[in-house]
Design a protein around this motif. Structure first.
Motif, PDB file in Angstrom:
ATOM      1  N   GLN A 152     -21.992 -32.097  35.986  1.00  0.00           N
ATOM      2  CA  GLN A 152     -23.492 -32.451  35.353  1.00  0.00           C
ATOM      3  C   GLN A 152     -24.403 -31.375  36.316  1.00  0.00           C
ATOM      4  O   GLN A 152     -25.525 -31.014  35.878  1.00  0.00           O
ATOM      5  N   GLU A 155     -24.450 -28.157  34.877  1.00  0.00           N
ATOM      6  CA  GLU A 155     -24.902 -28.335  33.376  1.00  0.00           C
ATOM      7  C   GLU A 155     -26.643 -28.121  33.661  1.00  0.00           C
ATOM      8  O   GLU A 155     -27.172 -27.623  32.882  1.00  0.00           O
ATOM      9  N   ARG A 286     -17.632 -23.708  28.196  1.00  0.00           N
ATOM     10  CA  ARG A 286     -18.707 -24.649  28.408  1.00  0.00           C
ATOM     11  C   ARG A 286     -18.409 -25.742  29.311  1.00  0.00           C
ATOM     12  O   ARG A 286     -17.149 -26.280  29.224  1.00  0.00           O
ATOM     13  N   MET A 287     -19.625 -26.190  29.807  1.00  0.00           N
ATOM     14  CA  MET A 287     -19.387 -27.376  30.850  1.00  0.00           C
ATOM     15  C   MET A 287     -19.295 -28.631  30.207  1.00  0.00           C
ATOM     16  O   MET A 287     -18.468 -29.431  30.804  1.00  0.00           O
ATOM     17  N   ASP A 288     -19.615 -28.906  29.174  1.00  0.00           N
ATOM     18  CA  ASP A 288     -19.635 -29.961  28.278  1.00  0.00           C
ATOM     19  C   ASP A 288     -18.121 -30.382  27.966  1.00  0.00           C
ATOM     20  O   ASP A 288     -17.523 -31.468  27.840  1.00  0.00           O
ATOM     21  N   GLN A 450     -22.378 -20.113  27.133  1.00  0.00           N
ATOM     22  CA  GLN A 450     -22.874 -20.459  28.489  1.00  0.00           C
ATOM     23  C   GLN A 450     -22.185 -19.331  29.345  1.00  0.00           C
ATOM     24  O   GLN A 450     -21.654 -19.472  30.397  1.00  0.00           O
TER      25      GLN A 450
END
Length: 472
Positions: A152, A155, A286-288, A450
């Motif tokens: 997070q 992000e 992607r970080m998610d 990203q």
């Protein structure tokens, strides 16, 4: 009695440190927010540590330097880092071993039964034993939560950079439109003056002058609106960089040339035309996606912990008693039995949580794939329209140059040339708007992948190039 005297200091130590209240310093916070400035020594150290290639002091600000300011000053990242610190503290607390218990008792008898001594006292220690590796599983859960909090942070940093990228693209569009509207208004003023002269000699009527005056007034209003919007966007950039305008002048921003950037991006069109590459980066980078995997792993560990709770924890209780003259030692063993609930009930909810995380991850993958397709189509169509508008713009430029030459040679009057010049500026407006749309489409591809693309000089490797490199 001597045992009690020995244990009494332990009891005092277990009381710990007294609670100390720490109220929020509201006024101090407000002062700190207003006094934050990019000339702080702390920010200088941060910049030179994380981007040593950056010239100090920073004279003109681009996306990279603005991002450094946001990473240092913006409170959103401070909150994310604080959440990570809480998660790290949870790992330590999850690894703590259970506390020992200490029980003591003192009694006095009237010796009615002929006891040797009227006194009885006992001391018993309770030693908890964690079974089925529950402590290690709890540490594992806390570590996954720390991984989520760390993701997070990344992000949040990416979100700050993306917002600044959107701001800079918007500012570049507004500045280009301001320059265009200024030139357009000058041409309309000259055309209105020329028609006014015709009106004065009776060659033209009011019906010829009125549309030109309305167009001139509309352009003047648009120019005023654009100037106001530029100031607002510059202020927003300062705010998105984590600063306020009370003690900070607006940044001197490095100019963003949309046309030049797009020429460089079109030279590597295969990167953005390849929908497979966009989807590959989105699903792996992607970080998610990484956060979703960590959340699923945490849910699995929580299920593992619930299943381990089938095995009750034990507690050993060795003790010694002096009972009215008799010395007695004892050893107890205790456990909490689950007789009212079935074992499967203990992990049914945890199993549902794991299934829920799996469903969420599937939905996330589905959303990312759809977003990859949407941004690819949007960029492709925007780029095609830009090519068409560029051709129209170049034709208008050639026509304007030809009429300018004919006007200087006296072959046409000034009105005909000014009309062509106004048409050229209108075509330029459409081109500026479409260039900004293509840049925003590139920025959306960047956000889905990203991976820096729109305002970055960093090259992007296609999926085919990755596969070739792996094969070698």
């Amino acid at each position: 009695m001597r045992l009690l005297a020995f244990a009494f200091p332990w009891l005092l130590t277990a009381c710990g440190t007294a609670f100390q209240p720490h109220p929020i310093p509201q006024q101090e916070n407000i002062t700190t927010i207003h006094e934050a400035a990019p000339d702080e020594d702390g920010f200088k150290t941060f910049v030179l540590s994380n981007a040593p290639q950056t010239a100090w002091p920073i004279q003109t600000w681009d996306l990279d330097s603005l991002t450094l300011s946001a990473l240092y000053f913006h409170p959103a990242l401070k909150v994310a880092k604080s959440d990570y610190a809480v998660a790290l503290a949870s790992i330590t607390s999850a690894g703590l071993r259970p506390q020992l218990g200490l029980n003591s008792q003192l009694a006095h008898s009237n010796q009615a039964n002929g006891d040797i001594s009227p006194w009885a006292y006992s001391l018993q220690v309770s030693i908890p034993l964690i079974t089925a590796n529950k402590r290690q599983i709890s540490i594992e859960i806390a570590q996954y939560q720390a991984d989520i909090a760390k993701i997070q942070i990344a992000e949040t940093a990416w979100m700050l950079r993306q917002q600044l990228s959107v701001d800079l693209i918007l500012l570049a569009e507004q500045q280009a439109m301001q320059a265009n509207l200024s030139k357009l208004q000058t041409a309309q003023d000259q055309l209105l003056d020329a028609y006014q002269k015709r009106l004065d000699v009776g060659v033209a009527g009011q019906s010829d002058v009125l549309p030109i005056r309305l167009q001139r007034d509309q352009s003047a209003w648009q120019l005023q609106q654009t100037s106001v919007q530029i100031k607002q966007t510059e202020q927003k950039i300062l705010h998105d960089a984590g600063l306020t305008t009370q003690n900070n002048p607006l940044f001197k921003l490095a100019p963003v040339q949309l046309s030049q950037i797009l020429k460089e991006r079109f030279a590597h069109a295969a990167v953005y035309a390849d929908a497979t590459t966009i989807q590959h980066y989105a699903l792996t980078n992607r970080m998610d996606i990484q956060r979703g995997l960590a959340q699923y792993a945490k849910a699995e560990s929580q299920l593992k912990l619930e299943m381990a709770k089938r095995y009750p924890n034990l507690s050993l209780s060795p003790g010694i008693m002096y009972e009215y003259g008799d010395k007695i030692w004892s050893l107890g063993l205790s456990a909490m039995l689950n007789l009212l609930n079935r074992n499967s009930d203990l992990w049914a909810q945890a199993e549902q949580v794991r299934l829920n995380e799996a469903a969420r991850f599937y939905a996330l993958q589905h959303q990312v794939i759809q977003s990859s397709e949407q941004v690819h189509v949007k960029y492709r169509d925007s780029a095609r329209l830009l090519v068409t508008l560029t051709q129209t713009y170049e034709q208008q430029m050639q026509r304007k140059a030809q009429l300018a030459k004919q006007w200087r040679q006296g072959l046409i009057d000034k009105v005909e040339y000014l009309q062509a010049e106004i048409q050229f500026y209108n075509a330029q407006q459409r081109l500026i708007l479409q260039q900004a749309n293509v840049m925003r489409a590139l920025q959306e591809i960047e956000n889905v992948m990203q991976t820096p693309i729109a305002l970055s000089q960093r090259p992007v490797v296609t999926l085919k190039q990755q596969q070739k490199a792996t094969a070698k």
